[in-house]
Design an enzyme around this catalytic site. Structure first.
Site, PDB file in Angstrom:
ATOM      1  N   HIS A  50       0.829  -1.206   0.000  1.00  0.00           N
ATOM      2  CA  HIS A  50       0.000   0.000   0.000  1.00  0.00           C
ATOM      3  C   HIS A  50       0.863   1.256   0.000  1.00  0.00           C
ATOM      4  CE1 HIS A  50      -4.020   1.655   0.427  1.00  0.00           C
ATOM      5  NE2 HIS A  50      -3.536   2.544   1.261  1.00  0.00           N
ATOM      6  N   HIS A  96     -10.147   2.601  -1.537  1.00  0.00           N
ATOM      7  CA  HIS A  96     -10.406   2.271  -0.131  1.00  0.00           C
ATOM      8  C   HIS A  96     -11.214   0.977  -0.121  1.00  0.00           C
ATOM      9  CE1 HIS A  96     -10.358   4.239   4.039  1.00  0.00           C
ATOM     10  NE2 HIS A  96      -9.136   4.193   3.578  1.00  0.00           N
TER      11      HIS A  96
END
Length: 740
Positions: A50, A96
């Site tokens: 990430h 997300h």
């Protein structure tokens, strides 16, 4: 009381932090000792997918990121593109996904909050938002709950913050049953001389914490977003952050006021991995060390450990390097807005990342190795297989094309998204010229009489599954086409690459080929990628999502009075198809939704043809020759003209030409548009198209209340509208599932 920051480092603990044995070995070699518990957390956060892009970085470098209008490309919080007159547009898209599946309302809400912060951290006032959403099949027991929660979360945050949602996508497919996708986009406006970067400059300067207080929400969120899901998914709920849009609105106003005061040297929002990532990025980019004193961090929970403070992903927080002489002025601004302001550290010249808690040094690490020099992988990848050709003559025809059109336009993927976008404020700020439901969202540029910006977000995941290279090209081409169909010039794009587990060579192959296709299309269409995000490990129990490289783009309209919409057809207008006839049914919605088949190759994207046809359409719109325009994509010609009829409230009598009717009506060949124009203008357009080498077909005339195409389709606009508008509300009311 003294809070304990120590914990034994065991192989189980290392594995729980998502670090592979070879990565842990690299840590030992780097620092020459066993890491502390806090240091292990910091490495875990900074070296996961990430934050580090370790599996994709090699391939992302191949993308085109510069152009005559690009002011800031990838590497900052958002990309920056010149729109003339000293103005620029600042934008980015980010995922997300994992949090939104676990806790749909908060996951989606904080996705919106995070992307808005990325934009205003750069000094821009947010003016537009979009969201691209993918859910599981409609009759999966969780789908309605997830749709409801995500849409409420997106609307709840965006509406309260005060930014219009101008576009987006919603798709359903069983491959998203275990991993939904929530890709949030935001754009803001700034002046060229008012852009702020995250690169720290100067030694011994105060590092300031701004915004909301820190709590335990979201601890480990970035690590969770770098792993596959399994049966323990419910245990991950505490890793989802909780957002407060009103605090964020105050943070926006305070930051812009502070930036105008000249106090800011560098600023970074606290997103993934919170304080850790923001501090490391600011220091590493500026070739500086950072020292943090956690006892000064504003907290809203007691007895927080150093580990928890460093990895908390509490929302609405910023980190800043400040001019020391401006400290009192800066503090007064933040106090006025009811926000925390605390000096939590300083910049140093030793390239170390030091963290002090309760007088004890809990971390002392080389800052560059956490940031720029994190591990990078050249993972093994496999060339994706190719589908055999599928001539249209080998695809079954339907007996009733009117019924087929009604079924497709009322299907989960092609029906109206009104139920979704009516929950969003699409008009706030008062600059919206085109709201969701057309090809692209359009807003006026505040303070300019004629200038406007167009926004679109696109990808066709089933094409990417069949052929990641062509699918990557098509995502870019469709985004470019949607912007062009308003009359805007596409300026630049942002990518949000959603894939499964990159440790599987077949998944890595999808990623590599999709990036290759995206790069080729962006170069051919002068549509550079200026920001982006990669979301990997979108798998549950070994089942990956469809490869979904979402492309969002921004275009410029010099004069919004010369702008096309899909609903502008007038009685007596002539409809013209620009581009070739429909021939391609491989991977089409016709094949999927009417015959439950997913065979054949994805449509080929001829980028030279895309450019030629698109530039021709744009010039016709800008010359005032066009009353309506719509690009062709899912469902081909029949769906495009049906949507135009619905939006205009008018019928049309058309001739799709000679050939196989299912291919002419529902073929998904690329580089095509339908325009409507007065009969005189249509003749001029046809003449100009001939001269420009743009294929075209005069389709017929607008009028009446029925859509008639050749001898195959004859259906009332009222029935089309009912089918188109009916599916989503009926589905959400529990009145139907699937493709009923």
């Amino acid at each position: 009381m003294t809070i304990s920051n120590t914990r034994d480092i065991t192989p189980e603990l290392i594995e729980a932090h998502g670090l592979k044995p070879d990565e842990y070995q690299r840590i030992l070699e780097l620092i020459g000792r066993e890491p502390t518990f806090t240091e292990l957390g910091i490495f875990s956060a900074m070296w996961n997918e990430h934050c580090s892009y370790k599996s994709s970085k090699k391939w992302l470098r191949t993308l085109p990121t510069s152009g005559p209008r690009v002011i800031q490309g990838p590497g900052e919080n958002a990309g920056v593109v010149d729109i003339g007159d000293g103005d620029c547009v600042v934008f980015k898209m980010e995922s997300h996904n994992h949090p939104s599946y676990i806790e749909p309302y908060q996951g989606a809400a904080t996705g919106v909050g995070g992307i808005l912060r990325d934009v205003f951290t750069m000094g821009a006032r947010p003016v537009a938002a979009m969201n691209a959403l993918r859910f599981g099949e409609p009759d999966h027991p969780k789908t309605r709950h997830l749709v409801s929660g995500v849409v409420s979360g997106v609307g709840g945050y965006g509406n309260a913050f005060g930014v219009p949602t101008v576009g987006g996508e919603v798709n359903f497919d069983k491959r998203y049953n275990g991993n939904i996708l929530v890709n949030a986009f935001a754009a803001g406006l700034a002046r060229h001389d008012g852009i702020f970067l995250s690169e720290a400059e100067g030694v011994g300067l105060p590092v300031v914490y701004l915004g909301a207080k820190t709590s335990r929400d979201g601890v480990g969120g970035a690590t969770m977003a770098s792993a596959e899901f399994d049966e323990s998914i419910e245990e991950k709920r505490p890793t989802v952050q909780v957002g407060d849009p009103f605090t964020e609105k105050c943070l926006l106003e305070a930051c812009l006021e502070l930036m105008a005061s000249g106090a800011v040297i560098a600023i970074q929002d606290m997103g993934a991995a919170g304080l850790t990532c923001s501090a490391v990025e600011m220091g590493a980019k500026g070739d500086l060390g950072i020292e943090l004193i956690l006892d000064h961090v504003p907290v809203r929970e007691e007895n927080m450990t150093a580990y928890e403070m460093m990895l908390s992903e509490s929302q609405e927080r910023m980190l800043m390097v400040l001019k020391p002489e401006k400290e009192a002025e800066a503090q007064a601004i933040f106090r006025k807005w009811g926000l925390d302001f605390a000096i939590v550290g300083k910049t140093t010249d030793d390239l170390r990342f030091r963290v002090i808690h309760q007088g004890e040094e809990v971390a002392n690490l080389p800052i560059k190795d956490l940031g720029d020099e994190a591990p990078e992988y050249d993972r093994p990848w496999m060339e994706p297989g190719k589908h055999a050709p599928l001539p249209a003559s080998n695809v079954p025809q339907v007996e009733d094309y009117s019924a087929a059109l009604l079924k497709l336009i009322g299907s989960p993927d092609l029906s109206s998204r009104r139920w979704v976008y009516e929950q969003y404020d699409t008009l706030i700020q008062g600059n919206s010229l085109q709201v969701p439901g057309g090809d692209a969202g359009v807003i006026r540029v505040e303070g300019h009489e004629t200038k406007a910006l167009a926004f679109s977000s696109d990808v066709t995941p089933r094409y990417c599954e069949a052929d990641p290279f062509e699918g990557g090209k098509q995502a870019v081409a469709e985004c470019w086409r949607n912007i062009t169909a308003t009359g805007a010039e596409p300026l630049a794009s942002t990518d949000n690459l959603n894939f499964g587990n990159p440790e599987k060579p077949e998944i890595m192959g999808q990623l590599v080929k999709a990036i290759e296709g995206i790069g080729e299309a962006c170069r051919a269409l002068d549509f550079p990628i200026v920001s982006g995000n990669v979301s990997l490990y979108n798998e549950t129990n070994g089942q990956a999502i469809l490869p979904t490289p979402t492309i969002a783009g921004v275009g410029l309209l010099p004069d919004w009075s010369q702008m096309a919409k899909i609903g502008g057809m007038q009685d007596g207008d002539t409809l013209v198809l620009l581009g070739g006839d429909g021939t391609h049914l491989g991977q089409s919605v016709y094949l999927r939704d009417l015959f439950d088949r997913a065979d054949g190759p994805a449509p080929f994207v001829d980028l030279a043809l895309e450019k030629r046809n698109g530039e021709f359409v744009r010039s016709a719109i800008r010359n005032g020759q066009v009353t309506a325009c719509h690009d062709l994509s899912d469902g081909g010609l029949a769906i495009a003209v049906a949507e135009m009829a619905i939006k205009s409230g008018k019928g049309a009598t058309l001739d799709a030409g000679d050939g196989l009717p299912h291919a002419l009506l529902f073929g998904e060949d690329q580089a095509r548009y339908v325009i409507s124009a007065t009969p005189e203008m249509a003749k001029l357009i046809a003449l100009n198209a001939e001269g420009a080498g743009v294929p075209f077909r005069i389709l017929g005339t607008v009028g009446g209340d029925r859509l008639k195409i050749s001898k195959n389709v004859d259906v009332s606009v009222a029935d089309l509208t009912q089918a188109y508008e009916g599916w989503f509300p009926n589905f959400m009311n529990g009145e139907l599932t699937g493709n009923n």
